[in-house]
Design a protein around this motif. Structure first.
Motif, PDB file in Angstrom:
ATOM      1  N   MET A   1      29.191  -1.906  -1.870  1.00  0.00           N
ATOM      2  CA  MET A   1      28.230  -2.596  -1.081  1.00  0.00           C
ATOM      3  C   MET A   1      26.900  -1.832  -1.090  1.00  0.00           C
ATOM      4  N   GLU A   2      25.786  -2.591  -1.194  1.00  0.00           N
ATOM      5  CA  GLU A   2      24.461  -1.963  -1.254  1.00  0.00           C
ATOM      6  C   GLU A   2      23.937  -1.708   0.138  1.00  0.00           C
ATOM      7  N   LYS A   3      23.203  -0.638   0.242  1.00  0.00           N
ATOM      8  CA  LYS A   3      22.581  -0.352   1.532  1.00  0.00           C
ATOM      9  C   LYS A   3      21.307  -1.168   1.671  1.00  0.00           C
ATOM     10  N   PRO A   4      20.846  -1.465   2.852  1.00  0.00           N
ATOM     11  CA  PRO A   4      19.628  -2.253   3.041  1.00  0.00           C
ATOM     12  C   PRO A   4      18.420  -1.506   2.480  1.00  0.00           C
ATOM     13  N   PRO A   5      17.416  -2.273   2.025  1.00  0.00           N
ATOM     14  CA  PRO A   5      16.247  -1.615   1.438  1.00  0.00           C
ATOM     15  C   PRO A   5      15.558  -0.710   2.457  1.00  0.00           C
ATOM     16  N   SER A   6      15.121   0.410   1.954  1.00  0.00           N
ATOM     17  CA  SER A   6      14.463   1.377   2.838  1.00  0.00           C
ATOM     18  C   SER A   6      13.007   0.982   3.062  1.00  0.00           C
ATOM     19  N   LEU A   7      12.367   1.636   3.962  1.00  0.00           N
ATOM     20  CA  LEU A   7      10.977   1.343   4.298  1.00  0.00           C
ATOM     21  C   LEU A   7      10.068   1.624   3.093  1.00  0.00           C
ATOM     22  N   GLY A   8      10.381   2.652   2.271  1.00  0.00           N
ATOM     23  CA  GLY A   8       9.584   3.003   1.099  1.00  0.00           C
ATOM     24  C   GLY A   8       9.587   1.900   0.055  1.00  0.00           C
ATOM     25  N   ASP A   9      10.729   1.245  -0.163  1.00  0.00           N
ATOM     26  CA  ASP A   9      10.799   0.154  -1.140  1.00  0.00           C
ATOM     27  C   ASP A   9       9.942  -1.019  -0.689  1.00  0.00           C
ATOM     28  N   GLN A  10       9.999  -1.331   0.596  1.00  0.00           N
ATOM     29  CA  GLN A  10       9.197  -2.449   1.118  1.00  0.00           C
ATOM     30  C   GLN A  10       7.704  -2.130   0.976  1.00  0.00           C
ATOM     31  N   GLU A  11       7.337  -0.894   1.216  1.00  0.00           N
ATOM     32  CA  GLU A  11       5.940  -0.467   1.091  1.00  0.00           C
ATOM     33  C   GLU A  11       5.468  -0.595  -0.365  1.00  0.00           C
ATOM     34  N   THR A  12       6.298  -0.188  -1.311  1.00  0.00           N
ATOM     35  CA  THR A  12       5.966  -0.263  -2.732  1.00  0.00           C
ATOM     36  C   THR A  12       5.786  -1.722  -3.150  1.00  0.00           C
ATOM     37  N   ARG A  13       6.667  -2.593  -2.706  1.00  0.00           N
ATOM     38  CA  ARG A  13       6.554  -4.019  -3.055  1.00  0.00           C
ATOM     39  C   ARG A  13       5.286  -4.619  -2.469  1.00  0.00           C
ATOM     40  N   ARG A  14       4.957  -4.250  -1.256  1.00  0.00           N
ATOM     41  CA  ARG A  14       3.744  -4.775  -0.621  1.00  0.00           C
ATOM     42  C   ARG A  14       2.500  -4.340  -1.402  1.00  0.00           C
ATOM     43  N   LYS A  15       2.451  -3.071  -1.814  1.00  0.00           N
ATOM     44  CA  LYS A  15       1.312  -2.567  -2.593  1.00  0.00           C
ATOM     45  C   LYS A  15       1.223  -3.274  -3.948  1.00  0.00           C
ATOM     46  N   ALA A  16       2.361  -3.524  -4.571  1.00  0.00           N
ATOM     47  CA  ALA A  16       2.370  -4.218  -5.868  1.00  0.00           C
ATOM     48  C   ALA A  16       1.845  -5.639  -5.702  1.00  0.00           C
ATOM     49  N   ARG A  17       2.243  -6.321  -4.609  1.00  0.00           N
ATOM     50  CA  ARG A  17       1.740  -7.696  -4.368  1.00  0.00           C
ATOM     51  C   ARG A  17       0.232  -7.692  -4.130  1.00  0.00           C
ATOM     52  N   GLU A  18      -0.242  -6.708  -3.379  1.00  0.00           N
ATOM     53  CA  GLU A  18      -1.681  -6.607  -3.100  1.00  0.00           C
ATOM     54  C   GLU A  18      -2.461  -6.360  -4.390  1.00  0.00           C
ATOM     55  N   GLN A  19      -1.942  -5.479  -5.234  1.00  0.00           N
ATOM     56  CA  GLN A  19      -2.616  -5.177  -6.496  1.00  0.00           C
ATOM     57  C   GLN A  19      -2.632  -6.411  -7.403  1.00  0.00           C
ATOM     58  N   ALA A  20      -1.527  -7.158  -7.439  1.00  0.00           N
ATOM     59  CA  ALA A  20      -1.479  -8.374  -8.251  1.00  0.00           C
ATOM     60  C   ALA A  20      -2.469  -9.396  -7.724  1.00  0.00           C
ATOM     61  N   ALA A  21      -2.594  -9.495  -6.399  1.00  0.00           N
ATOM     62  CA  ALA A  21      -3.545 -10.437  -5.800  1.00  0.00           C
ATOM     63  C   ALA A  21      -4.977 -10.022  -6.135  1.00  0.00           C
ATOM     64  N   ARG A  22      -5.301  -8.694  -6.091  1.00  0.00           N
ATOM     65  CA  ARG A  22      -6.648  -8.222  -6.448  1.00  0.00           C
ATOM     66  C   ARG A  22      -6.943  -8.503  -7.921  1.00  0.00           C
ATOM     67  N   LEU A  23      -5.967  -8.253  -8.779  1.00  0.00           N
ATOM     68  CA  LEU A  23      -6.147  -8.495 -10.209  1.00  0.00           C
ATOM     69  C   LEU A  23      -6.414  -9.973 -10.481  1.00  0.00           C
ATOM     70  N   LYS A  24      -5.653 -10.845  -9.836  1.00  0.00           N
ATOM     71  CA  LYS A  24      -5.846 -12.283 -10.018  1.00  0.00           C
ATOM     72  C   LYS A  24      -7.222 -12.710  -9.532  1.00  0.00           C
ATOM     73  N   LYS A  25      -7.666 -12.127  -8.420  1.00  0.00           N
ATOM     74  CA  LYS A  25      -8.988 -12.450  -7.878  1.00  0.00           C
ATOM     75  C   LYS A  25     -10.082 -12.000  -8.851  1.00  0.00           C
ATOM     76  N   LEU A  26      -9.926 -10.800  -9.437  1.00  0.00           N
ATOM     77  CA  LEU A  26     -10.906 -10.301 -10.409  1.00  0.00           C
ATOM     78  C   LEU A  26     -10.948 -11.193 -11.656  1.00  0.00           C
ATOM     79  N   GLN A  27      -9.793 -11.625 -12.120  1.00  0.00           N
ATOM     80  CA  GLN A  27      -9.742 -12.507 -13.286  1.00  0.00           C
ATOM     81  C   GLN A  27     -10.434 -13.829 -12.987  1.00  0.00           C
ATOM     82  N   GLU A  28     -10.238 -14.357 -11.802  1.00  0.00           N
ATOM     83  CA  GLU A  28     -10.906 -15.609 -11.409  1.00  0.00           C
ATOM     84  C   GLU A  28     -12.418 -15.416 -11.346  1.00  0.00           C
TER      85      GLU A  28
END
Length: 194
Positions: A1-28
Motif C-alpha cells: 500500500m502506498e503512503k499518501p503524498p507528502s507536502l513536498g510532492d504537492q508543492e513540486t506539482r503546484r510549481k510545475a503547474r505554475e511554470q507551465a501556465a507562465r510558459l503558455k502565457k508567454l507563448q500566447e
C-alpha cells in the motif's frame, strides 16, 4: 500500500503547474506579437505598393523571425525582397517592386554594405568593356614571341659542364638485358656491328 503524498510532492506539482501556465502565457504573447507585427508589415508593404514614387524600401534591422515574416508578406504581395547585413543583429530587408528589380551589381554593392550609385556602376561597366576590348585586340595581334635573356646551358654550365651533354649524345650503348644486342648509336645514327 502506498503512503499518501507528502507536502513536498504537492508543492513540486503546484510549481510545475505554475511554470507551465507562465510558459503558455508567454507563448500566447509571442504569437500575438507576431500577428501584430505581420499586420503592421502588411500595411507598410501596401503603402509602398500604392506609392508610385518609391521603387525600393529599406527596413530597420530586425531578427530572423521578423525578417521571415516580412519576406512572406512581400512574396504574397508579389514584390521582390532581399536581406542584407553581417550579423543577425544588423541584418535588414530591402523590398523592390517587380518592374524595378535590382541588377546583380546593385545587389553586390548592398551585400558589401555600400550604397548603390548608378553612375559609378556605369563607369565601372565602361571600364570593364574597355579592358575586354583591349584584351581581344591583343589576342588578335597574335602570340608575342618571348626570347629568354640568357641560355639555360650557359646559366647552369658550372653544374653540368660544357661538354657533358654532347659527350653523352655521341656514344650511346644499348643495354643487352633489354634484348638490344650489340647495337650502338653514334651521333643519332643507328648502326650494327658485325
Amino acid at each position: 500500500m502506498e503512503k499518501p503524498p507528502s507536502l513536498g510532492d504537492q508543492e513540486t506539482r503546484r510549481k510545475a503547474r505554475e511554470q507551465a501556465a507562465r510558459l503558455k502565457k508567454l507563448q500566447e504573447q509571442e504569437k500575438q506579437q507576431k500577428v501584430e507585427f505581420r499586420k503592421r508589415m502588411e500595411k507598410e508593404v501596401s503603402d509602398f505598393i500604392q506609392d508610385s514614387g518609391q521603387v525600393k524600401k529599406k527596413f530597420q534591422p530586425m531578427n530572423k523571425i521578423e525578417r521571415s515574416i516580412l519576406h512572406d508578406v512581400v512574396e504574397v504581395a508579389g514584390l521582390t525582397s532581399f536581406s542584407f547585413g553581417e550579423d543577425d543583429e544588423c541584418r535588414y530587408v530591402m523590398i523592390f517592386k517587380k518592374e524595378f528589380a535590382p541588377s546583380d551589381e546593385e545587389l553586390d554593392s548592398y551585400r558589401r554594405g555600400e550604397e548603390w550609385d548608378p553612375q559609378k556602376a556605369e563607369e565601372k561597366r565602361k571600364l570593364k568593356e574597355l579592358a575586354q576590348r583591349q584584351e581581344e585586340e591583343a589576342a588578335q595581334q597574335g602570340p608575342v614571341v618571348v626570347s629568354p635573356a640568357s641560355d639555360y646551358k650557359d646559366k647552369y654550365s658550372h653544374l653540368i659542364g660544357k661538354g657533358a651533354a654532347k659527350d653523352a649524345a655521341h656514344m650511346l650503348q644499348a643495354n643487352k638485358t633489354y634484348g638490344c644486342g650489340e647495337a650502338t648509336v653514334r651521333s643519332g645514327v643507328a648502326g650494327r656491328r658485325r
